[in-house]
Design an enzyme around this catalytic site. Structure first.
Site, short mmCIF file in Angstrom:
data_model
loop_
_atom_site.label_atom_id
_atom_site.label_comp_id
_atom_site.label_asym_id
_atom_site.label_seq_id
_atom_site.Cartn_x
_atom_site.Cartn_y
_atom_site.Cartn_z
N SER A 131 0.82 -1.20 0.00
CA SER A 131 0.00 0.00 0.00
C SER A 131 0.86 1.26 0.00
CB SER A 131 -0.90 0.03 1.24
OG SER A 131 -1.63 1.24 1.25
N LYS A 186 -4.20 -6.80 3.68
CA LYS A 186 -4.27 -5.67 2.73
C LYS A 186 -5.72 -5.41 2.32
CE LYS A 186 -3.14 -2.37 -0.06
NZ LYS A 186 -3.87 -2.32 -1.26
N HIS A 189 -7.26 -3.53 5.03
CA HIS A 189 -6.72 -2.16 4.92
C HIS A 189 -7.56 -1.36 3.93
CE1 HIS A 189 -4.42 0.76 2.55
NE2 HIS A 189 -3.70 1.01 3.62
N ASN A 190 -7.85 -1.96 2.81
CA ASN A 190 -8.62 -1.25 1.79
C ASN A 190 -10.07 -1.02 2.23
OD1 ASN A 190 -6.26 -1.47 0.33
ND2 ASN A 190 -7.30 -1.91 -1.59
N GLU A 193 -9.89 1.83 4.31
CA GLU A 193 -9.64 2.97 3.40
C GLU A 193 -10.96 3.48 2.80
OE1 GLU A 193 -6.45 2.31 0.40
OE2 GLU A 193 -7.98 2.75 -1.10
#
Ligand code: 6PG
Length: 471
Positions: A131, A186, A189-190, A193
């Site tokens: 990222s 990840k 994480h998105n 986000e």
């Protein structure tokens, strides 16, 4: 490149992310052999690495032939079918002991599948979430590797050399665990986000519609917030974006950007996985829904002309303050993080992983898109108590939530009264209120299920399973 040159790393896929990562590796002293199907990208990479130990290969076979053994290959190609196609081409060329790192946004289930196939060939597969966007790739991304643990000692110095560093000097790159653990982290994480971006968007809408602020005032507010508890990359870029003046009109550029959001799917995956794992992640999911609603621009234009509701007009709720917006945003962000970590907790249980949440938070402290001051507190909270049932229960966050909840309630109230859609803020408040409810109306729901389907229920006052003949 000469025929005797042996490169440290093969990097396949020289798009913006791939090329910038390659340049980052190269700057850290690694000899990278790059390759892309596209001639123009190969030519550009050759130019950019002129005079360095890195270079470009003319074919996939040339990449494999040019690498020191056991080989290490980093794939930076779009997730899904392109990764599988590349695998099929690579398998016959690679040898046992070689390492392949998939640095794209692959689905963690695909990573687990590819890992098994690679393992059968003696190849070590690493699914590595990366990222930080273009700039992060070049200057220091956050990296979330996982997969075949045998590969970690080999890839660790390589990956940590290019990673961003947190304020305490720690590289934002740590081994996440086996299987698809790196890509799952990840993906979450998105998801966070998506939630964070939507929350900021909703607060921006309220600044405009309810407080009646002009764009420069909005920019100044975000910039000020970026010096406090809300400090984060996404708040900082929001201030920059709001400050940007359009070259055609001399007005704020943001006012001329079409209000339809696109997506590549990682937020949707996070919601799907949360549902599959039985975890409530409403703020992340509302952020996905909000993008879907935004995409129906033509329908919205028609509906705006005919459906009744308050027209958001500055000054309708004069009680709302900037501090309320600050507190609402901070609290809702914490709820979104709590949902993300709840998904990671369920993944640990479901897959037998041992994702350490303090380490995940530590890796997210710098380099990545969701980097934020808050993450140091999240790291510290999980380090102090790895068995926290939910982030909301950490002492630091209990205090923060107590301080912010009145502000979030006022913000949601003002939004509702003014007809401004704030689904992510509302869902965060509902998440908080549900989580702190000793008793929810699920008793009635259980009775309904038993009424129409004899699904039975449990009682609060005695053990056993009960069924009532309701009619
Ligand atoms: C990152 C970003 C990156 C990408 C997003 C965009 O961490 O660097 O998350 O991976 O920009 O996936 O996603 P959408 O196109 O779905 O908004």
């Amino acid at each position: 490149m000469t025929s005797t040159t042996r490169f440290d790393l093969g990097l396949i896929g020289l798009g913006v992310m791939g090329e910038n990562l390659a340049l980052n590796f190269s700057r850290q002293g690694h000899a990278v052999l790059g390759y892309d199907l596209d001639d123009a990208k190969r030519t550009q990479f050759a130019q950019r690495t002129q005079g360095t130990a890195s270079g470009v290969a003319a074919s996939l076979a040339a990449v494999v032939a040019g690498l020191a053994q056991p080989r290490c290959v980093l794939l930076m190609v779009p997730a899904g079918a392109p990764v599988d196609a590349l695998c099929e081409a690579l398998w016959p060329m690679l040898a046992p002991g070689d390492v392949v790192i998939d640095g794209g946004n692959s689905h963690f289930a695909d990573t687990a599948r590819r890992l098994e196939r690679a393992r059968a060939l003696g190849i070590h597969w690493v699914g590595c979430g990366i990222s930080g966007g273009e700039e992060g790739a070049l200057k220091g991304p956050a990296l979330m590797p996982g997969g075949d643990a045998q590969a970690w000692p080999r890839v660790r110095p390589l990956l940590q050399s290019i990673a961003a560093r947190a304020a305490d000097g720690e590289p934002c790159c740590a081994w996440m665990g086996q299987g698809g653990a790196g890509h799952l982290v990840k993906m979450v994480h998105n998801g966070i986000e998506y939630a964070d971006m939507q929350l900021i968007g909703e607060v921006y809408a309220l600044m405009q519609s309810v407080l009646g602020w002009d764009v420069p005032t909005q920019a100044a507010q975000f910039r000020e917030w970026n010096r406090g508890a809300l400090e984060s990359y996404l708040i900082a870029i929001t201030a920059d974006i709001l400050d940007r003046v359009d070259e055609f009109t001399g007005q704020p550029l943001v006012n001329f950007i079409l209000d339809t959001a696109e997506q590549k799917g990682t937020g949707k995956w996070t919601s799907q996985v949360a549902l599959d794992m039985g975890v409530a992640a409403p703020t992340i999911t509302e952020a996905v829904y909000a993008r879907l609603m935004s995409a129906r621009k033509a329908e919205r234009v028609q509906a705006a002309a005919v459906l009744a509701g308050p027209k958001a007009a500055p000054g309708v709720s004069t009680a709302l303050t900037a501090q309320d917006l600050h507190d609402a945003l901070l609290m809702a962000k914490v709820c979104a993080y709590a949902q993300g970590f709840a998904i990671l907790g369920a993944a640990n249980q479901q897959h037998g992983w041992a994702l350490a949440f303090d380490q995940v938070a530590s890796v997210w402290r710098a380099g990545c898109i969701i980097r934020a001051r808050l993450l140091e507190e999240i790291r510290a909270s999980y380090a102090a108590n790895p068995a926290l049932p939910n982030l909301l229960m950490a002492p630091y966050f209990q205090t923060l939530l107590t301080r912010c909840e009145a502000g979030l309630r006022r913000v949601v109230q003002a939004a509702v009264l003014n007809g401004v859609p704030v689904p992510a803020l509302m869902s965060a408040l509902a998440y908080y209120d549900a989580y702190r409810s000793e008793r929810l109306p699920a008793n009635l729901l259980q009775a309904q299920r038993d009424y129409f389907g004899a699904h039975t229920y449990q009682r609060t006052d005695r053990p056993g399973v009960f069924h009532t003949q309701w009619v």
